[in-house]
Structure formats: structure tokens, C-alpha cells
Design a protein around this motif. Structure first.
Motif, short mmCIF file in Angstrom:
data_model
loop_
_atom_site.label_atom_id
_atom_site.label_comp_id
_atom_site.label_asym_id
_atom_site.label_seq_id
_atom_site.Cartn_x
_atom_site.Cartn_y
_atom_site.Cartn_z
N TRP A 290 -4.62 -2.61 -3.60
CA TRP A 290 -3.98 -1.29 -3.55
C TRP A 290 -4.48 -0.39 -4.67
N MET A 291 -5.14 -0.93 -5.66
CA MET A 291 -5.66 -0.12 -6.77
C MET A 291 -6.99 0.52 -6.38
N ASN A 292 -6.92 1.48 -5.48
CA ASN A 292 -8.13 2.15 -5.03
C ASN A 292 -8.31 3.47 -5.78
N PRO A 293 -9.42 4.17 -5.58
CA PRO A 293 -9.65 5.43 -6.31
C PRO A 293 -8.53 6.46 -6.13
N ALA A 294 -7.95 6.55 -4.94
CA ALA A 294 -6.86 7.52 -4.72
C ALA A 294 -5.65 7.17 -5.58
N TRP A 295 -5.33 5.89 -5.68
CA TRP A 295 -4.20 5.45 -6.50
C TRP A 295 -4.47 5.76 -7.97
N ILE A 296 -5.68 5.46 -8.43
CA ILE A 296 -6.03 5.71 -9.83
C ILE A 296 -5.97 7.21 -10.13
N LYS B 155 1.62 12.94 -1.75
CA LYS B 155 0.29 13.19 -1.20
C LYS B 155 -0.51 11.90 -1.12
N MET B 156 -0.40 11.08 -2.16
CA MET B 156 -1.12 9.81 -2.14
C MET B 156 -0.57 8.90 -1.05
N ALA B 157 0.75 8.82 -0.96
CA ALA B 157 1.37 7.95 0.04
C ALA B 157 1.00 8.41 1.46
N GLY C 268 -1.68 9.96 2.33
CA GLY C 268 -3.09 9.67 2.54
C GLY C 268 -3.34 8.21 2.84
N GLN C 269 -2.54 7.34 2.26
CA GLN C 269 -2.74 5.90 2.48
C GLN C 269 -2.01 5.40 3.71
N HIS C 270 -0.94 6.06 4.06
CA HIS C 270 -0.15 5.66 5.22
C HIS C 270 0.15 6.91 6.06
N PRO C 271 -0.84 7.39 6.80
CA PRO C 271 -0.62 8.62 7.58
C PRO C 271 0.49 8.44 8.60
N VAL C 272 1.24 9.51 8.76
CA VAL C 272 2.34 9.50 9.71
C VAL C 272 1.75 9.55 11.12
N ALA C 273 2.25 8.71 12.00
CA ALA C 273 1.77 8.70 13.39
C ALA C 273 2.24 9.95 14.11
N ASP C 274 1.37 10.52 14.91
CA ASP C 274 1.73 11.74 15.65
C ASP C 274 2.62 11.43 16.83
#
Length: 108
Positions: free
Chosen positions: A27-33, A98-100, A102-108
Motif C-alpha cells: 500500500w506504500m505506493n507513490p500516491a500514498w507517499i 483524493k488519495m482514497a 484514486g486508489q479505490h474508485p467509486v463504481a459508476d
């Protein structure tokens, strides 16, 4: 321990521990950092601003000439602090949201 870690000579127990926890750290990816950097910056800025407000309160209280004036200064200070804490909380929620998203997009 494996023979590979034995021959490295670098803390074999530590290498085994790192290998065991590596999958959990995905889970420690660039977006999280990046998000944690933004959160840290926002918090440091906020704390510095609040500290300045605290110092200004002390100075304002020392200039008061009556109890009523001191109470008014304190009331203004507390209301401003509440407003600033609410705004900062909203800012942090926006940053982390915003990070959340991006990592877990809401289903349409």
C-alpha cells in the motif's frame, strides 16, 4: 534462515523479517507517499500558525486593562481556533479523500 542470508553477513534475522513483511507494505505506493507528504506539510504549517496565535494571545492578554477586555480577547481567540481547526480538518479530509478515491474508485 537461509544459506543466502547467512553468506550476506548483514543481519540475517532482519532480512528474514523484511521479506516476511514486504507483501504487507504494498500500500506504500507513490500516491500514498505524496499524500502523506502533503498531510505532513499541512499539519506543520497549521501547528506553526496556531503557535503564533498562542503567542499573540499572551501578548494581547498582557495589554488588557480590565477583566471584561481579557474575557473578550479569550473569546475571540477560542472562536478563531475553533474555526481554524474545522478548516484544517476539512483540508486534511480533502487531501486524504483524493488519495482514497484514486486508489479505490467509486463504481459508476
Amino acid at each position: 534462515m537461509t544459506k543466502d542470508t547467512d553468506k550476506d553477513g548483514f543481519a540475517p534475522d532482519m532480512l528474514d523479517t523484511l521479506a516476511a513483511v514486504a507483501p504487507a507494505a504494498t500500500w506504500m505506493n507513490p500516491a500514498w507517499i505524496e499524500t502523506m507528504t502533503q498531510v505532513s506539510t499541512a499539519l506543520a504549517t497549521f501547528v506553526a500558525a496556531r503557535f503564533k496565535e498562542d503567542l499573540e494571545l499572551q501578548q494581547a492578554l498582557l495589554r488588557c486593562t480590565s477583566l471584561a477586555e481579557a474575557q473578550h480577547v479569550q473569546a475571540v481567540f477560542i472562536q478563531k481556533a475553533i474555526d481554524q481547526y474545522q478548516a484544517e480538518t476539512g483540508k486534511l479530509i480533502t487531501i486524504t479523500g483524493k488519495m482514497a478515491a484514486g486508489q479505490h474508485p467509486v463504481a459508476d
